[in-house]
Design an enzyme around this catalytic site. Sequence first.
Site, short mmCIF file in Angstrom:
data_model
loop_
_atom_site.label_atom_id
_atom_site.label_comp_id
_atom_site.label_asym_id
_atom_site.label_seq_id
_atom_site.Cartn_x
_atom_site.Cartn_y
_atom_site.Cartn_z
N GLY A 302 0.77 -1.23 0.00
CA GLY A 302 0.00 0.00 0.00
C GLY A 302 0.81 1.28 0.00
O GLY A 302 0.23 2.38 0.03
N GLY A 303 2.14 1.18 -0.06
CA GLY A 303 2.98 2.38 0.00
C GLY A 303 2.75 3.33 -1.16
O GLY A 303 2.64 4.55 -0.98
N ASP A 321 -5.51 -6.00 -5.14
CA ASP A 321 -4.59 -7.13 -5.01
C ASP A 321 -5.41 -8.40 -5.04
O ASP A 321 -6.53 -8.45 -4.52
CB ASP A 321 -3.76 -7.05 -3.73
CG ASP A 321 -2.45 -7.79 -3.88
OD1 ASP A 321 -1.42 -7.14 -4.10
OD2 ASP A 321 -2.46 -9.04 -3.80
N ARG A 326 -2.98 -9.90 1.43
CA ARG A 326 -2.28 -8.71 0.96
C ARG A 326 -3.23 -7.51 0.91
O ARG A 326 -2.82 -6.37 1.15
CB ARG A 326 -1.65 -8.97 -0.40
CG ARG A 326 -0.48 -9.95 -0.34
CD ARG A 326 0.02 -10.33 -1.71
NE ARG A 326 0.63 -9.20 -2.40
CZ ARG A 326 1.88 -8.79 -2.20
NH1 ARG A 326 2.65 -9.43 -1.35
NH2 ARG A 326 2.36 -7.76 -2.87
N ASP A 355 -8.46 -10.51 -9.91
CA ASP A 355 -7.34 -10.98 -10.71
C ASP A 355 -6.89 -9.85 -11.64
O ASP A 355 -7.62 -9.45 -12.55
CB ASP A 355 -7.77 -12.20 -11.53
CG ASP A 355 -6.66 -12.73 -12.42
OD1 ASP A 355 -5.52 -12.24 -12.33
OD2 ASP A 355 -6.95 -13.66 -13.21
N GLY A 356 -5.70 -9.34 -11.41
CA GLY A 356 -5.21 -8.21 -12.21
C GLY A 356 -5.00 -8.55 -13.67
O GLY A 356 -4.93 -7.66 -14.51
N ASP A 371 2.85 -2.22 -10.62
CA ASP A 371 4.07 -2.53 -9.88
C ASP A 371 4.05 -4.03 -9.59
O ASP A 371 3.48 -4.46 -8.59
CB ASP A 371 4.14 -1.70 -8.60
CG ASP A 371 5.47 -1.86 -7.88
OD1 ASP A 371 6.51 -1.72 -8.53
OD2 ASP A 371 5.45 -2.14 -6.66
N CYS A 426 11.21 -4.01 -9.06
CA CYS A 426 12.38 -3.73 -8.22
C CYS A 426 13.44 -4.78 -8.49
O CYS A 426 14.02 -5.34 -7.55
CB CYS A 426 12.00 -3.65 -6.75
SG CYS A 426 11.07 -5.07 -6.14
#
Length: 502
Positions: A302-303, A321, A326, A355-356, A371, A426
């Site tokens: 959540g950042g 999510d 999560r 489901d993304g 992300d 990342c």
Amino acid sequence: MLAITKWRIEQRLLVLHMQRRFKRKESQRKKTNTIRAQEYFDVAYPPVYGPRWPSIRLALLSKQKYVAVINNFANHELTVENFQDLGAVDIRHKYSIIADRMKASKKQKAQQVSEECEESFSEDQRDTEDSELIRPSLVKLDDDELAARAKVEPISRYPEEYQLRALAKDPTLGAAEFDNTSRVILPSEVGTRGTSIMMDYVPATKLKGLENWIEETDIFVQQGDREIGFITEKQEEPINLPSMLKVYAFAKGDISDFPQPKMDHHLKVLDYYALDGASLLPVLALDIQAGEKVLDLCAAPGGKTLIALQTILPGIVVSNDASESRGNRIRETLRQYIPHGISSFERHSVITKSDGCNIREKEAYDKILVDVPCLTDRLSLKEDDNSIFKTTRTKERLSLPELQSNLLASALQAVRPGGTVVYSTCTLSPLQNDGVVYLALSKLWQETTIECTIVDMSYAVRPLSFLYRFGTNLGLRYGQIVLPSLLNNFGPMYVAKIRRLR
């Protein structure tokens, strides 16, 4: 006697064999997930990052550096005062100085070019008073002039005869160079390929028992812009740093820690949020405007959702999510930083579980952040528990590029034409960065009529060079990457900005 000697030799050989087996098992038991990650990165990354890899590796294994995002819903004046006393730097102040210098320099150069063009035009007008100035011959234009004019002049200004004359001068110019109405190659101009998208990545070896999966270190990416029907457009202005976003960091080389966040006892929220400084970049790349509908597709913990909300710009931020646990982490993060009971603000934040890879809403969002789950290089080198390099997660790790490309393709279908999708990871992995962007756009090109363009942010991110070590001359085609550095130990963070045309 001979029989006894033979027996003793056999016994000795048996003991040696058992010792070797024990040592092998002991060695296997001692190989942790972090060691597996190190071995993997030491094979995969040196060919890409060359002499930079040793310093990057050292930074990844060293103390990570954080920035502090001030919580606008707490007593931020007191928090800012405390950070200044600690010697922390106001990122906005330094950024603004550099960005203003860049804008002034660009304006000065543009004025010089304009004056030179006016002078040149005046001379041409005196020499060709009776000539047709609306459709100048392309033969008289050099490559730079041709490129500059193509950006502002529609195709109708250059009939076929002029195109043919230009091609006669320079055969390397393709017909697509002149199609500036859509700025992309039409799908009808590219035949569909018979092979699957994943076959663009050619494996050198296969893993036993995982014949359908391939190691990233065995992959070579075949890329071509024409094959996926898009070109790049440059972001001509420095990246926007929203006025309500207050960020502090310690100076380059200073590895001081921020104190633990404090509770604002009046509003019952924490005073700041600490995160890897490179995590700011994907949110800034979105360039959120007032009232926009924003989707954070893989939002936990959540950042980045919180940063978007701290800009006080979005009309609504949807944090999604696929995992219930999560999703609860997102709720907990927002609960710690957003005061309960502010109904006017609570309507700006929605948490969903879906489901993304299959977003039901099409063309519904102005901006989408993707992300994705990735190798998480820094975490993989430090954390042994539940690591993506755990032997039981091998299949999951090898399937990451497919998952990532499906998430990105789904987001590009959910964003409205004219909207923006930012893809970020990342990891330093070329396949999971540029490779996934290529995979996703290939999929859309072959299966839909969606057209996209990559936004080149190389100029736009320059004001942040004091904060980040950007990777250059790495062969990146679609995105920017922040490399870990001992002086400012942020990242890694790869960011690609994609604008949907239609």
